[in-house]
Design a protein around this motif. Structure first.
Motif, PDB file in Angstrom:
ATOM      1  N   GLY A 132       4.554  -0.684   0.039  1.00 11.66           N
ATOM      2  CA  GLY A 132       4.280   0.293   1.083  1.00 11.66           C
ATOM      3  C   GLY A 132       3.047   1.131   0.821  1.00 11.66           C
ATOM      4  O   GLY A 132       2.114   1.163   1.631  1.00 11.66           O
ATOM      5  N   CYS A 133       3.004   1.802  -0.337  1.00 12.45           N
ATOM      6  CA  CYS A 133       1.908   2.733  -0.637  1.00 12.45           C
ATOM      7  C   CYS A 133       0.965   2.223  -1.701  1.00 12.45           C
ATOM      8  O   CYS A 133       0.000   2.918  -2.068  1.00 12.45           O
ATOM      9  CB  CYS A 133       2.468   4.090  -1.052  1.00 12.45           C
ATOM     10  N   ASP A 134       1.195   1.027  -2.235  1.00 11.36           N
ATOM     11  CA  ASP A 134       0.348   0.414  -3.266  1.00 11.36           C
ATOM     12  C   ASP A 134       0.356   1.155  -4.596  1.00 11.36           C
ATOM     13  O   ASP A 134      -0.501   0.913  -5.450  1.00 11.36           O
ATOM     14  CB  ASP A 134      -1.103   0.268  -2.778  1.00 11.36           C
ATOM     15  N   SER A 135       1.308   2.071  -4.794  1.00 10.94           N
ATOM     16  CA  SER A 135       1.445   2.690  -6.116  1.00 10.94           C
ATOM     17  C   SER A 135       1.794   1.611  -7.132  1.00 10.94           C
ATOM     18  O   SER A 135       2.519   0.662  -6.822  1.00 10.94           O
ATOM     19  CB  SER A 135       2.562   3.739  -6.101  1.00 10.94           C
ATOM     20  N   PHE A 136       1.274   1.746  -8.349  1.00  8.17           N
ATOM     21  CA  PHE A 136       1.573   0.735  -9.366  1.00  8.17           C
ATOM     22  C   PHE A 136       2.032   1.400 -10.655  1.00  8.17           C
ATOM     23  O   PHE A 136       1.658   2.531 -10.967  1.00  8.17           O
ATOM     24  CB  PHE A 136       0.364  -0.171  -9.624  1.00  8.17           C
ATOM     25  N   HIS A 137       2.870   0.691 -11.387  1.00  3.36           N
ATOM     26  CA  HIS A 137       3.420   1.175 -12.655  1.00  3.36           C
ATOM     27  C   HIS A 137       3.445   0.008 -13.633  1.00  3.36           C
ATOM     28  O   HIS A 137       3.692  -1.135 -13.251  1.00  3.36           O
ATOM     29  CB  HIS A 137       4.838   1.722 -12.456  1.00  3.36           C
ATOM     30  N   HIS A 175     -10.133   5.261  -0.947  1.00  7.19           N
ATOM     31  CA  HIS A 175     -10.052   4.868   0.467  1.00  7.19           C
ATOM     32  C   HIS A 175      -8.701   4.233   0.788  1.00  7.19           C
ATOM     33  O   HIS A 175      -8.183   4.401   1.900  1.00  7.19           O
ATOM     34  CB  HIS A 175     -11.186   3.898   0.797  1.00  7.19           C
ATOM     35  N   ASN A 176      -8.136   3.543  -0.188  1.00  7.74           N
ATOM     36  CA  ASN A 176      -6.828   2.934   0.030  1.00  7.74           C
ATOM     37  C   ASN A 176      -5.733   3.993   0.131  1.00  7.74           C
ATOM     38  O   ASN A 176      -4.801   3.880   0.936  1.00  7.74           O
ATOM     39  CB  ASN A 176      -6.516   1.967  -1.105  1.00  7.74           C
ATOM     40  N   LEU A 177      -5.841   5.047  -0.694  1.00  7.08           N
ATOM     41  CA  LEU A 177      -4.886   6.164  -0.605  1.00  7.08           C
ATOM     42  C   LEU A 177      -4.949   6.807   0.768  1.00  7.08           C
ATOM     43  O   LEU A 177      -3.912   7.119   1.373  1.00  7.08           O
ATOM     44  CB  LEU A 177      -5.201   7.207  -1.681  1.00  7.08           C
ATOM     45  N   CYS A 178      -6.173   7.008   1.260  1.00 10.43           N
ATOM     46  CA  CYS A 178      -6.347   7.645   2.572  1.00 10.43           C
ATOM     47  C   CYS A 178      -5.879   6.731   3.704  1.00 10.43           C
ATOM     48  O   CYS A 178      -5.376   7.206   4.727  1.00 10.43           O
ATOM     49  CB  CYS A 178      -7.808   8.035   2.770  1.00 10.43           C
ATOM     50  N   ALA A 179      -6.040   5.425   3.530  1.00  6.98           N
ATOM     51  CA  ALA A 179      -5.564   4.493   4.551  1.00  6.98           C
ATOM     52  C   ALA A 179      -4.046   4.535   4.653  1.00  6.98           C
ATOM     53  O   ALA A 179      -3.479   4.408   5.755  1.00  6.98           O
ATOM     54  CB  ALA A 179      -6.034   3.079   4.217  1.00  6.98           C
TER      55      ALA A 179
END
Length: 556
Positions: free
Chosen positions: A342-347, A440-444
């Protein structure tokens, strides 16, 4: 027995025998000059030559020059110790341990303690010391032999010729190819480049894999630059490098490494890629993990000194060492990656961890899972990729030395502007932070306007974390700040730059529905936006003014 050996040698000579050079007319060829080497290109262009790979060749020459200098320094240090104290097992730790153990500095992505600076066993250290001594000049403390280079896939031979003519202190350069036209062209080019090339470069018609397997631990430098994937050459390449030698490896199958064909990537490299904004850096780390896997099968391990993504390929430069004891640290250098859909967060999930007790150290599986079933930021599921190399991919001391060397002889690098820019960017990267964010990905994800990189960096620094750029992507930002802090910064930004209402089930809506925890950022971001700093140092002056009025981040 003797007759059997003679037959094997005869068979090997027949396989390596190249076709005799037929007479040729120079009018049928075009002279191509690059650096100090010149090659003859036939009008029919029968032999592959990639002009855009000048960046690759220049970077390789820069690294090779630094390797020759450092290899000589290491030999001198080893010789001086032998003269003073005689051969001891501690020589190994003095020469190699510091360089090979630097990946275990405290890393917030790792589980457990990573203190692996324990002594290698006496017997093993002695054997390594003897092996290294024999590789660096034979018995005792004799004169260092010039480093030998193997170019496994030579084509026209341009790279091998440039190594021989431009790198001082280099020894024999062996160029291999299994195509008759390529070997004929290579031999023609060797002759065309004069006495220096003829004395140093030799060309053979043979399968590179067979040659490397039949010449174990013979070359100080092995260069793999195939058209496509290097995976089929890695097993034999890690065996052909001497202890402490250099392996240079290129992969051009970026569609595979970046997630276009995940199943193909797993079959070739033993790792599953993810299609994130950081996919090109992940490609570098997948290649490093694959090389380490092949090296481990022979009680060897790698230490990266430089890893580069340029143009349409990735290129890694690693040193290969032998130690069954140090090889146990490999699980500490590898991790799986969880990426939210969903948000592209990674761990990152480290494969292994260590536990220290008194003077002993135990190697255990990593604690997990590091993420819940659903993303704590947006509630979506995770994709899992890897394993990837999660230890540093550059040696900053090497990068500094390479960059200084490049600047000192800029006229000798046709691609000086490009490689100096890449090396400068690498020298400024955070060395212990795997992968990166895209602003830019965070803002998208949030459907909001983007803050400038200066404002975002200033907010991260004020929150108590580090941040830098990355050579892989001009819009990428490496930081050790956790994702909840990153989303807090973006929430504070959106409070001052409102967005249109979005459907409640979207990832951005879920993230923005939460209140920010770091309250100081709500004061910081409007102030930065009013000042509109043009350069990063301007933001530091603003941060200093804020620091005079505040003790630091305020957490609710």
């Amino acid at each position: 027995m003797g007759s059997t050996d003679e037959k094997i040698r005869e068979e090997e000579n027949k396989q390596m025998e190249a076709p005799k050079m037929a007479p040729f007319d120079l009018n049928d060829f075009t002279i191509m000059k690059e650096g100090e080497a010149e090659i003859l290109m036939h009008a029919k262009n029968e032999v592959f030559f990639n002009k855009t790979q000048v960046n690759n060749r220049d970077m390789s020459i820069a690294v090779l020059r630094t390797f020759v200098a450092k290899y000589k320094q290491e030999h001198e240090a080893l010789s001086s110790k032998r003269l003073k104290t005689g051969p001891k097992a501690s020589e190994v730790s003095a020469i190699n341990a510091e360089a090979t153990m630097d990946f275990v500095t405290d890393n917030k992505n790792s589980n457990g303690d990573c203190d692996v600076s324990k002594e290698i066993s006496q017997d093993e250290a002695s054997s390594i010391s003897e092996e290294q001594a024999s590789n660096q000049g034979g018995k005792g403390h004799g004169e260092l032999k010039p480093p030998r280079v193997l170019e496994a896939l030579s084509a026209s031979g341009l790279r091998a010729l440039r190594y021989a003519r431009e790198v001082d202190g280099i020894g024999k350069v062996v160029a291999l190819d299994n195509d008759k036209a390529s070997v004929e062209a290579c031999r023609r080019n060797i002759k065309f480049n004069g006495s220096v090339a003829c004395s140093k470069v030799e060309s053979h018609l043979t399968d590179a894999r067979v040659y490397m397997l039949t010449h174990p631990k013979e070359f100080e430098v092995v260069d793999l630059d195939p058209y496509g994937s290097p995976s089929v050459f890695l097993d034999s390449a890690v065996q052909s490098v001497v202890d402490g030698g250099m392996l240079m490896c290129t992969a051009t199958d970026m569609a595979v490494l970046c997630g276009g064909n995940g199943e193909v990537c797993y079959s070739k490299y033993g790792s599953y890629p993810l299609r994130g904004k950081y996919c090109h850096e992940m490609a570098l780390r997948i290649l490093l993990a694959c090389i380490e896997s092949h090296a481990n099968r022979y009680k060897r391990y790698i230490v990266p000194v430089l890893s580069v993504q340029m143009d349409f390929y990735v290129r890694v430069f690693v040193r290969v060492h032998s130690s069954a004891s140090a090889m146990k640290n490999t699980p500490l250098k590898l991790s799986y990656v969880y990426q939210c859909i969903g948000c592209d967060s990674f761990h990152l999930q480290p494969i292994g961890r260590t536990v220290s007790k008194n003077t002993s150290i135990r190697y255990l599986p990593g604690f997990g899972p590091v993420v819940p079933q659903e993303c704590s930021d947006c509630g979506k599921k995770y994709n899992m990729g890897g394993p990837i190399w999660s230890a540093p991919i550059h040696d900053q001391e090497w990068v500094t030395s390479i960059l200084a060397d490049v600047k000192s002889m800029k006229d000798r690098y046709p691609a000086y502007d490009r490689i100096s820019a890449v090396l400068t960017m690498i020298s400024e990267e955070l060395p212990d932070v795997p992968l990166f964010l895209s602003l830019h990905n965070l803002c998208a994800t949030l459907k909001c306007t983007s803050p400038s990189a200066v404002i975002f960096r200033s907010a991260v620094i004020n929150a108590g974390y580090r941040i830098s750029g990355t050579h892989v992507n001009p819009l990428g930002l490496k930081t050790d700040a956790p994702m909840d802090v990153i989303w807090d910064i973006m929430r504070c930004w959106v409070k001052n730059h409102p967005v249109k209402a979005q459907p409640p089930d979207q990832a951005g809506s879920v993230i923005l529905a939460k209140e920010p925890v770091l309250l100081i950022l709500q004061e910081l971001l409007p102030l930065l936006a009013r000042h509109k700093p043009k350069r990063l140092h301007a933001s530091f002056r603003i941060l200093k003014d804020i620091g005079d009025q505040s003790s630091g981040p305020v957490v609710r």
